[in-house]
Write a protein that holds these residues in place. Structure first.
Motif, short mmCIF file in Angstrom:
data_model
loop_
_atom_site.label_atom_id
_atom_site.label_comp_id
_atom_site.label_asym_id
_atom_site.label_seq_id
_atom_site.Cartn_x
_atom_site.Cartn_y
_atom_site.Cartn_z
N TYR A 95 24.98 -49.92 95.83
CA TYR A 95 26.37 -50.31 95.85
C TYR A 95 26.58 -51.55 96.71
N CYS A 96 27.37 -52.46 96.21
CA CYS A 96 27.84 -53.61 96.97
C CYS A 96 29.13 -53.23 97.68
N ALA A 97 29.31 -53.71 98.91
CA ALA A 97 30.47 -53.30 99.68
C ALA A 97 30.97 -54.40 100.61
N ARG A 98 32.27 -54.39 100.85
CA ARG A 98 32.87 -55.17 101.94
C ARG A 98 33.00 -54.24 103.12
N ALA A 99 32.62 -54.72 104.29
CA ALA A 99 32.60 -53.90 105.49
C ALA A 99 33.40 -54.53 106.61
N ARG A 100 33.76 -53.72 107.59
CA ARG A 100 34.48 -54.19 108.75
C ARG A 100 33.56 -54.71 109.84
N ARG A 101 32.29 -54.36 109.77
CA ARG A 101 31.32 -54.76 110.78
C ARG A 101 29.91 -54.57 110.23
N CYS A 102 28.91 -55.01 110.97
CA CYS A 102 27.51 -54.86 110.57
C CYS A 102 26.68 -54.20 111.66
N ASP A 103 27.21 -53.16 112.26
CA ASP A 103 26.44 -52.40 113.23
C ASP A 103 25.66 -51.30 112.51
N SER A 104 25.06 -50.41 113.28
CA SER A 104 24.17 -49.40 112.71
C SER A 104 24.90 -48.35 111.88
N ARG A 105 26.20 -48.28 112.00
CA ARG A 105 26.98 -47.30 111.25
C ARG A 105 27.95 -47.94 110.27
N TRP A 106 27.73 -49.17 109.90
CA TRP A 106 28.68 -49.90 109.08
C TRP A 106 28.97 -49.19 107.76
N TYR A 107 27.94 -48.57 107.18
CA TYR A 107 28.07 -47.91 105.89
C TYR A 107 28.63 -46.50 106.00
N VAL A 108 28.72 -45.99 107.23
CA VAL A 108 29.23 -44.64 107.45
C VAL A 108 30.75 -44.63 107.55
N ASP A 109 31.29 -45.47 108.41
CA ASP A 109 32.73 -45.48 108.64
C ASP A 109 33.33 -46.88 108.68
N GLY A 110 32.59 -47.87 108.18
CA GLY A 110 33.06 -49.24 108.21
C GLY A 110 33.30 -49.88 106.86
N LEU A 111 33.37 -49.08 105.81
CA LEU A 111 33.54 -49.62 104.47
C LEU A 111 35.00 -49.90 104.14
N ASP A 112 35.25 -51.04 103.53
CA ASP A 112 36.58 -51.38 103.04
C ASP A 112 36.69 -51.17 101.53
N TYR A 113 35.77 -51.78 100.79
CA TYR A 113 35.72 -51.68 99.34
C TYR A 113 34.27 -51.59 98.91
N TRP A 114 34.05 -51.02 97.73
CA TRP A 114 32.72 -50.98 97.15
C TRP A 114 32.83 -50.89 95.64
N GLY A 115 31.74 -51.24 94.97
CA GLY A 115 31.73 -51.23 93.53
C GLY A 115 31.31 -49.89 92.96
N LYS A 116 31.05 -49.89 91.67
CA LYS A 116 30.64 -48.66 90.99
C LYS A 116 29.13 -48.43 91.06
N GLY A 117 28.38 -49.42 91.47
CA GLY A 117 26.95 -49.28 91.67
C GLY A 117 26.12 -49.67 90.47
N THR A 118 24.85 -49.91 90.73
CA THR A 118 23.87 -50.18 89.68
C THR A 118 22.61 -49.40 89.99
N LEU A 119 22.05 -48.76 88.98
CA LEU A 119 20.92 -47.86 89.16
C LEU A 119 19.61 -48.63 89.16
N VAL A 120 18.81 -48.38 90.19
CA VAL A 120 17.45 -48.92 90.30
C VAL A 120 16.48 -47.76 90.24
N THR A 121 15.57 -47.81 89.29
CA THR A 121 14.55 -46.77 89.14
C THR A 121 13.18 -47.40 89.27
N VAL A 122 12.42 -46.94 90.25
CA VAL A 122 11.07 -47.44 90.49
C VAL A 122 10.09 -46.34 90.12
N SER A 123 9.37 -46.54 89.05
CA SER A 123 8.50 -45.50 88.53
C SER A 123 7.40 -46.10 87.67
N SER A 124 6.24 -45.47 87.70
CA SER A 124 5.15 -45.85 86.83
C SER A 124 5.07 -44.91 85.64
#
Length: 124
Positions: A95-124
């Motif tokens: 997911y791509c996101a706009r955040a309020r900060r870039c500390d160690s918890r930015w993705y926990v409680d610092g998110l403003d907006y985010w997209g719907k996501g894109t799936l990445v599958t790594v497999s042989s």
């Protein structure tokens, strides 16, 4: 309303590379903290990388450091995540996101907006 649209996900073999893109509208990516987070099935959300709005400094999760690179193109108003040396454990929805900060918890409680996501599958 802010819109963030991710693209570039897909199926890739271990050791391969992929570049994710995030097209932004109604916001300028250079003016905000921006980041990528991911979530794998049955696992907790994980912050992957964040880029500062002020000086462009970046941080990365230990699990991806040295393999992933976050960047932005202010002309195209697009955020990128270059992923190299991919591993099966990188499999997740990213997911791509706009955040309020870039500390160690930015993705926990610092998110403003985010997209719907894109799936990445790594497999042989």
């Amino acid at each position: 309303q802010v819109q963030l649209v991710e693209s570039g996900g897909g199926l890739v073999q271990p050791g391969g590379s992929l570049r994710l893109s995030c097209a932004a509208s109604r916001l300028t990516v250079g003016y905000y903290f921006m980041g990528w987070f991911r979530q794998a099935p049955g696992k907790e959300r994980e912050g992957v990388s964040c880029i500062s709005s002020s000086d462009g400094s970046t941080n990365y999760a230990d699990s991806v450091k040295g393999r992933f690179t976050i960047s932005r193109d202010n002309v195209k108003n697009t955020l990128y995540l270059q992923m190299n040396s991919l591993k099966p454990e990188d499999t997740a929805v990213y997911y791509c996101a706009r955040a309020r900060r870039c500390d160690s918890r930015w993705y926990v409680d610092g998110l403003d907006y985010w997209g719907k996501g894109t799936l990445v599958t790594v497999s042989s």
